[in-house]
Design a protein around this motif. Structure first.
Motif, PDB file in Angstrom:
ATOM      1  N   VAL A 144       0.818  -1.219   0.000  1.00 56.92           N
ATOM      2  CA  VAL A 144       0.000   0.000   0.000  1.00 56.92           C
ATOM      3  C   VAL A 144       0.847   1.263   0.000  1.00 56.92           C
ATOM      4  N   ALA A 145       1.860   1.304   0.849  1.00 54.12           N
ATOM      5  CA  ALA A 145       2.692   2.509   0.954  1.00 54.12           C
ATOM      6  C   ALA A 145       3.288   2.968  -0.382  1.00 54.12           C
ATOM      7  N   PRO A 146       3.716   2.042  -1.278  1.00 55.53           N
ATOM      8  CA  PRO A 146       4.290   2.503  -2.548  1.00 55.53           C
ATOM      9  C   PRO A 146       3.341   3.332  -3.407  1.00 55.53           C
ATOM     10  N   VAL A 147       2.032   3.183  -3.212  1.00 50.51           N
ATOM     11  CA  VAL A 147       1.067   3.956  -4.008  1.00 50.51           C
ATOM     12  C   VAL A 147       0.300   4.937  -3.137  1.00 50.51           C
ATOM     13  N   TRP A 148       0.781   5.198  -1.938  1.00 48.23           N
ATOM     14  CA  TRP A 148       0.031   6.079  -1.028  1.00 48.23           C
ATOM     15  C   TRP A 148      -0.099   7.488  -1.587  1.00 48.23           C
ATOM     16  N   ASN A 149       0.864   7.927  -2.379  1.00 47.64           N
ATOM     17  CA  ASN A 149       0.744   9.245  -3.013  1.00 47.64           C
ATOM     18  C   ASN A 149      -0.514   9.309  -3.867  1.00 47.64           C
ATOM     19  N   HIS A 150      -0.782   8.238  -4.640  1.00 49.08           N
ATOM     20  CA  HIS A 150      -1.988   8.184  -5.468  1.00 49.08           C
ATOM     21  C   HIS A 150      -3.233   8.114  -4.589  1.00 49.08           C
ATOM     22  N   VAL A 151      -3.163   7.317  -3.526  1.00 51.27           N
ATOM     23  CA  VAL A 151      -4.291   7.193  -2.599  1.00 51.27           C
ATOM     24  C   VAL A 151      -4.613   8.558  -1.998  1.00 51.27           C
ATOM     25  N   ASP A 152      -3.585   9.242  -1.526  1.00 55.84           N
ATOM     26  CA  ASP A 152      -3.756  10.531  -0.861  1.00 55.84           C
ATOM     27  C   ASP A 152      -4.301  11.585  -1.822  1.00 55.84           C
ATOM     28  N   THR A 153      -3.759  11.616  -3.042  1.00 53.90           N
ATOM     29  CA  THR A 153      -4.195  12.611  -4.020  1.00 53.90           C
ATOM     30  C   THR A 153      -5.645  12.380  -4.435  1.00 53.90           C
ATOM     31  N   ALA A 154      -6.003  11.121  -4.735  1.00 49.22           N
ATOM     32  CA  ALA A 154      -7.358  10.814  -5.183  1.00 49.22           C
ATOM     33  C   ALA A 154      -8.385  11.093  -4.099  1.00 49.22           C
ATOM     34  N   THR A 155      -8.073  10.730  -2.854  1.00 48.80           N
ATOM     35  CA  THR A 155      -9.036  10.952  -1.777  1.00 48.80           C
ATOM     36  C   THR A 155      -9.119  12.427  -1.398  1.00 48.80           C
ATOM     37  N   ALA A 156      -7.997  13.150  -1.469  1.00 47.12           N
ATOM     38  CA  ALA A 156      -8.024  14.582  -1.176  1.00 47.12           C
ATOM     39  C   ALA A 156      -8.850  15.328  -2.221  1.00 47.12           C
ATOM     40  N   THR A 157      -8.702  14.934  -3.476  1.00 47.48           N
ATOM     41  CA  THR A 157      -9.498  15.556  -4.545  1.00 47.48           C
ATOM     42  C   THR A 157     -10.978  15.278  -4.334  1.00 47.48           C
TER      43      THR A 157
END
Length: 342
Positions: A164-177
């Motif tokens: 999960v951590a390797p894609v957390w940037n994508h997770v964080d960006t998508a959920t923040a948007t």
């Protein structure tokens, strides 16, 4: 019952979840500030075991497959957790403890998992076994064995680090948007507009929110309110807990369409300049704004604002989503970090 449900194939069915609101519930609808790491673990395990969402999850699934093939540790933790979240309709609630303030980190979440009362562990693992599952360390875990619980905590941490951590940037960006879009709806039209913004995955027909679901179910909030939790790895339809003693939550999928290519040195160079800096600042300040609103706030023309916002978007500093006839812009976590400085 104390169970969570997810769809095996992600397809729409005939069953429905009906969430019944009272006036008090409408006044107590909340939106989680961040994605929940444990829900992302559980939902990613579901995605790992099925083929749905090839476009959204294909790259991640290939990365995960490589980890499983190459590393014994990754293979073992994935196998252990998959036995607790099998390719079936049931997994235990204790893996996703309720949020207190709408957000918590991985460490706090795991501490709450390990603090699950033995009676609940025994009950939920027996339900999993009755549904055909063969949970890892089932008997020891059901007894609340310290060694088994410690191993579970280590397994959750390792899985998160590897998968999960390797894609957390994508997770964080998508959920923040997504959160910015929901907050815009709330600001424009209140709680009912927020619930309406969940279409088409959920339909708000006061006083009931209806969701396509694997089983027929009615959830009466009874004044407890509802916490909405955006999730990257959730797919197609929202999911919830079935234990009526737990705080009601609705985990819902966010848009996973990439909003921008990865940031490159060239795009960062293009970002320099007062107009783009002002637009980025206003995008972060206004949370979720239209092109016209940002143009007005920065004193530039709409065409110029549109052009400069495109550059910011290419650099991965803002995300843009169409909402009806409008395009709404929000600063990404990367954009906010740039504004915060080193």
């Amino acid at each position: 019952m104390s169970e969570s449900w997810w769809s095996v194939d992600g397809q729409r069915g005939e069953a429905m979840l009906r969430v019944h609101f009272t006036g008090s519930d409408l006044a107590n609808v909340r939106l989680a500030r961040r994605p929940d790491p444990l829900w992302e673990i559980v939902c990613s395990l579901c995605r790992l075991q099925t083929r749905e969402g090839a476009l959204a999850f294909g790259p991640w699934r290939r990365m995960a497959g490589g980890l499983v093939r190459r590393g014994r540790t990754a293979r073992e933790v994935a196998s252990a957790l998959a036995s607790l979240v099998p390719r079936a309709a049931y997994f235990p609630d204790f893996l996703t403890p309720p949020l207190e303030s709408g957000t918590h980190g991985l460490r706090t979440g795991i501490d709450r998992v390990l603090a699950t009362p033995r009676r609940r562990l025994r009950h939920e693992l027996s339900l999993l076994a009755a549904s055909g599952g063969r949970p890892w360390a089932g008997a020891e875990l059901a007894r609340g064995d310290v060694a088994a619980l410690t191993a579970l905590g280590d397994t959750l941490r390792t899985y998160h680090r590897e998968f999960v951590a390797p894609v957390w940037n994508h997770v964080d960006t998508a959920t923040a948007t997504d959160r910015a879009l929901r907050m815009r709806a709330l600001a424009d039209g209140g709680t009912q507009a927020l619930l309406n913004s969940l279409r088409p995955m959920a339909v708000w027909e006061p006083p009931v929110l209806t969701v396509d679901y694997p089983i027929e179910r009615d959830l009466h909030l009874e004044g407890r309110g509802l916490l909405l939790v955006p999730s990257y790895f959730c797919w197609r339809r929202p999911i919830t807990l079935a234990d009526n003693e737990l705080r009601p939550v609705l985990i819902y999928p966010v848009d996973k369409t990439p909003s921008a290519p990865a940031t490159s040195p060239t795009s960062l160079t293009r970002l320099l300049g007062p107009t783009r800096a002002a637009l980025l600042h206003e995008t972060a300040t206004l949370t979720c704004a239209t092109t016209s609103e940002l143009a007005c706030a920065t004193g530039v023309s709409v065409p110029s604002a549109s052009q400069q916002l495109a550059v910011l978007r290419e650099g991965g500093l803002i995300a843009s989503r169409r909402a009806g006839k409008r395009v709404l812009h929000t600063a990404t976590p990367l954009g906010r970090r740039l504004l915060d400085g080193p």
